[in-house]
Scaffold this motif. Structure first.
Motif, PDB file in Angstrom:
ATOM      1  N   ASP A 121      44.471  48.057   4.216  1.00 18.86           N
ATOM      2  CA  ASP A 121      45.042  47.368   5.393  1.00 18.86           C
ATOM      3  C   ASP A 121      45.051  45.850   5.230  1.00 18.86           C
ATOM      4  OD1 ASP A 121      45.229  49.912   6.382  1.00 18.86           O
ATOM      5  OD2 ASP A 121      43.668  49.697   7.890  1.00 18.86           O
ATOM      6  N   SER A 136      40.226  45.552   5.255  1.00 16.95           N
ATOM      7  CA  SER A 136      39.149  46.435   5.681  1.00 16.95           C
ATOM      8  C   SER A 136      38.487  47.071   4.468  1.00 16.95           C
ATOM      9  CB  SER A 136      39.701  47.536   6.601  1.00 16.95           C
ATOM     10  OG  SER A 136      38.739  48.567   6.792  1.00 16.95           O
ATOM     11  N   ILE A 154      35.130  44.018   7.764  1.00 16.49           N
ATOM     12  CA  ILE A 154      36.305  43.169   7.606  1.00 16.49           C
ATOM     13  C   ILE A 154      35.943  42.039   6.638  1.00 16.49           C
ATOM     14  CG2 ILE A 154      38.015  41.707   8.732  1.00 16.49           C
ATOM     15  CD1 ILE A 154      38.196  44.647   9.551  1.00 16.49           C
ATOM     16  N   SER A 176      31.634  46.555  11.388  1.00  8.24           N
ATOM     17  CA  SER A 176      32.030  47.279  12.593  1.00  8.24           C
ATOM     18  C   SER A 176      30.887  47.379  13.594  1.00  8.24           C
ATOM     19  CB  SER A 176      32.518  48.684  12.211  1.00  8.24           C
ATOM     20  OG  SER A 176      32.972  49.391  13.330  1.00  8.24           O
ATOM     21  N   SER A 201      36.922  50.435  10.725  1.00  5.57           N
ATOM     22  CA  SER A 201      37.297  49.009  10.737  1.00  5.57           C
ATOM     23  C   SER A 201      38.745  48.834  10.292  1.00  5.57           C
ATOM     24  CB  SER A 201      36.369  48.204   9.817  1.00  5.57           C
ATOM     25  OG  SER A 201      36.426  48.698   8.487  1.00  5.57           O
ATOM     26  N   ASP A 202      39.654  49.622  10.845  1.00  8.95           N
ATOM     27  CA  ASP A 202      41.054  49.576  10.427  1.00  8.95           C
ATOM     28  C   ASP A 202      41.758  48.288  10.867  1.00  8.95           C
ATOM     29  OD1 ASP A 202      40.637  52.158   9.578  1.00  8.95           O
ATOM     30  OD2 ASP A 202      41.994  53.097  11.019  1.00  8.95           O
ATOM     31  N   PRO A 204      42.949  44.890  10.330  1.00 12.40           N
ATOM     32  CA  PRO A 204      42.801  43.506  10.820  1.00 12.40           C
ATOM     33  C   PRO A 204      44.161  42.811  10.907  1.00 12.40           C
ATOM     34  CG  PRO A 204      42.162  43.662   8.509  1.00 12.40           C
ATOM     35  CD  PRO A 204      42.375  45.068   8.982  1.00 12.40           C
ATOM     36  N   THR A 217      42.569  41.070  15.770  1.00 11.99           N
ATOM     37  CA  THR A 217      42.511  42.428  16.308  1.00 11.99           C
ATOM     38  C   THR A 217      42.221  43.405  15.175  1.00 11.99           C
ATOM     39  OG1 THR A 217      44.943  42.531  16.157  1.00 11.99           O
ATOM     40  CG2 THR A 217      43.974  42.090  18.318  1.00 11.99           C
ATOM     41  N   TRP A 218      41.573  44.514  15.525  1.00 11.30           N
ATOM     42  CA  TRP A 218      41.234  45.552  14.552  1.00 11.30           C
ATOM     43  C   TRP A 218      41.016  46.860  15.306  1.00 11.30           C
ATOM     44  CZ3 TRP A 218      35.851  47.333  14.071  1.00 11.30           C
ATOM     45  CH2 TRP A 218      34.997  46.743  14.993  1.00 11.30           C
ATOM     46  N   SER A 219      40.947  47.976  14.583  1.00 16.84           N
ATOM     47  CA  SER A 219      40.889  49.287  15.235  1.00 16.84           C
ATOM     48  C   SER A 219      39.791  50.178  14.667  1.00 16.84           C
ATOM     49  CB  SER A 219      42.232  50.016  15.096  1.00 16.84           C
ATOM     50  OG  SER A 219      43.211  49.431  15.924  1.00 16.84           O
ATOM     51  N   HIS A 254      46.012  50.233  15.281  1.00 14.65           N
ATOM     52  CA  HIS A 254      46.610  49.600  14.106  1.00 14.65           C
ATOM     53  C   HIS A 254      47.636  48.564  14.577  1.00 14.65           C
ATOM     54  CE1 HIS A 254      46.796  49.976   9.627  1.00 14.65           C
ATOM     55  NE2 HIS A 254      47.761  49.116   9.863  1.00 14.65           N
TER      56      HIS A 254
END
Length: 295
Positions: A121, A136, A154, A176, A201-202, A204, A217-219, A254
């Motif tokens: 990512d 990530s 990250i 995370s 930690s998807d 960024p 932002t991150w998921s 995402h």
């Protein structure tokens, strides 16, 4: 083709010269090529996507393309894509094209991310005129013995001006579990015949707020619910402060951000986080010095 009919994970939008370009893998999770749909209104998309990148397994790459992004930089367009390498680790490769829908050619026979890390990512961010890749580092190569869990992280690394190589050592930005919302509830996965815990930690994505601070932002997937979280800092090197409330909390994530041709800031995510049902979702947002908020 209407947006609702277009299955896509990890959608990425480039808005250029009155055209929206939506990049995707041909097959989610195990893609062998990257394609682009185009639109003038974010509602109707070209029926047949144009292939802009194809996997070449004669190089360092094994397969499994995902999470393509295309960034305009110094008059050219750069494709960032996550790839599984023949060394068993994932990396983010960078390729270049003179147009958004042209053929993208890899800059180097290696990922832009460190060779000894699994890195997915990857995204581009510029600070003080210097480009960085932010990515990530996630499972299955980030097991924390103390927690008995996989803990995503990250990371960032400076790049050369032409984005062809890393400059110096990569650096950890945050884990995370540093974020209370993520640390509250790991998701459980079946992995190699057993149930394991993971703090994800998807995805960024970084932008500047009006006051100059960075908003990242991150998921993660706390408790199995895919979300978009935020963190802020004065510099890419931190210190990162985690935002108390999610930007989006309804099993989608995402995120990336762009400004539409009417001047509205848009958050683009895929939702729901459910195999086969993923669609691009375009949500108007307000970007203020206090953060990013859904309208």
């Amino acid at each position: 083709m209407k947006t609702e009919a277009l299955r896509v994970r990890d959608p990425y939008i480039l808005a250029e010269n009155g055209i929206y370009y939506l990049y995707k893998t041909n097959i989610p999770h195990v893609g062998t090529s990257i394609a682009v749909h185009t639109s003038r209104d974010l509602h109707e998309w070209s029926e047949r996507p144009v292939t802009v990148y194809s996997l070449d397994t004669s190089t360092w790459k094994e397969g499994q393309l995902w999470a393509p992004e295309v960034h305009a930089w110094n008059g050219k367009y750069y494709l960032f894509v996550s790839v599984l390498g023949k060394n068993g680790l994932r990396g983010t490769e960078i390729s270049v094209s003179s147009t958004p829908d042209g053929t993208f050619i890899p800059l180097a026979n290696r990922p832009a991310t460190p060779l000894d890390q699994s890195a997915i990512d990857g995204t581009l961010f510029c600070e003080d005129g210097r480009p960085y890749i932010v990515y990530s580092r996630d499972w299955p190569h980030c097991f924390d013995e103390g927690l008995g869990s996989y803990v995503g992280e990250i990371w960032g690394c400076e790049l050369t001006e032409d984005l062809s190589a890393p400059v110096g050592a990569a650096f950890l930005m945050f884990r995370s579990t540093d974020c209370p919302l993520s640390a509250s509830a790991p998701v459980r996965h079946e992995w190699e015949g057993k149930s394991v815990a993971r703090y994800g930690s998807d995805a960024p994505f970084l932008q500047r707020l009006p006051n100059g601070r960075i908003y990242l932002t991150w998921s993660p997937i706390p408790g199995g619910n895919y979300v978009v979280l935020g963190a802020t800092a004065d510099s890419i090197h931190g210190k990162w402060e985690h935002v108390a409330s999610p930007v989006f909390s309804e099993n989608g994530g995402h995120a990336m951000f762009f400004c539409d041709f009417d001047g509205q800031d848009i958050m683009c995510i895929h939702a729901p986080e459910r195999e086969g049902d993923e669609r691009a979702l375009f949500l108007p947002v307000s970007v203020t010095s206090d953060g990013v908020f859904l309208k």
